[in-house]
Design an enzyme around this catalytic site. Structure first.
Site: not given
Length: 246
Positions: A21, A69
């Site tokens: 991340d 995503n």
């Protein structure tokens, strides 16, 4: 700073999973587009894989692209898919040299044709490698995985292939994307966030969780070693008491 060579050989994790991340925020801090962060994140993947090979880790699973995503801006999604294809082509030599077997989990059928084709080709070319298994979680969501497992088991119950009374953890495991992988020992998340984000919810039931306040492009060998040292200093009881373990 500590290196792989400084680690104790006992009590090493067998399976590490990483939520990579912070690429976008890393780029934003530098006044760049998010794409710049993803490009540098790929370099971190390469170095982390090589570090884990040196560590003689058996399994490394990377949260590469989640089902959520797909909701990101089209330009970013297209760039990530392009990076996936180019990276797989470039890293085939590295996989071969380091005896790494490439694996994947997730709904890979939803990937663009080029990315899907390249992924399958690299998996085929590395399938006989006997070193570390590198698993890319692509178009992956743990709730989707569990939902699919329930559907498969339900169909088998309906067709009298499985009896409801016989459904246990092994049967559930056998219907997950990760049926050929062991449970996760150590889950690492970069960027300072303290969330699991729909990643391997079943498989991390007894994993040690390690959150680090470093964006993924800046994650390096020293951070990996610190995470493993932290893991080695924890007592994994699996529901038992310390006295029972001793």
């Amino acid at each position: 700073m500590n290196t792989i060579e400084d680690l104790k050989n006992e009590n090493l994790p067998r399976h590490i999973a990483i939520i990579m991340d912070g690429n976008g925020r890393w780029a934003k801090q530098k006044g760049k587009l998010r794409v710049f962060g993803h490009e540098h994140g790929v370099k971190t993947v390469r170095s982390t894989v090589e570090d884990c090979v040196r560590l003689k880790l058996e399994y490394l699973t990377l949260y590469t692209f989640s089902t959520e995503n797909w909701k990101r801006p089209k330009l970013e999604v297209d760039t990530l898919m392009r990076l996936l294809v180019s990276s797989l082509k470039k890293e085939l030599k590295t996989f071969t040299k380091n005896n790494v077997r490439l694996n994947t989990i997730g709904d890979i059928a939803s990937l663009p044709e080029g990315a899907h084709k390249e992924l399958l080709e690299v998996m085929e070319k590395t399938k006989r490698n006997t070193g570390m298994t590198l698993t890319l979680a692509l178009s992956y969501g743990a709730r989707e995985e569990l939902k699919n497992a329930v559907k498969q088991i339900s169909i088998k119950v309906k067709n009298n292939i499985i009896s409801p009374e016989n459904i246990d953890e092994t049967i559930i495991n056998n219907h997950l994307y990760t049926h050929d992988l062991p449970d996760v020992d150590l889950l690492i998340r970069t960027s300072g966030e303290h969330r699991i984000s729909n990643f391997l919810l079943w498989q991390i039931a007894y994993a040690e969780l390690y959150f680090i306040d470093v964006f993924w492009p800046d994650f390096d060998e020293h951070h990996l070693v610190e995470a493993i040292k932290n893991y080695q200093n924890r007592e994994r009881r699996f529901g038992k008491t310390s006295e029972q373990l001793n």
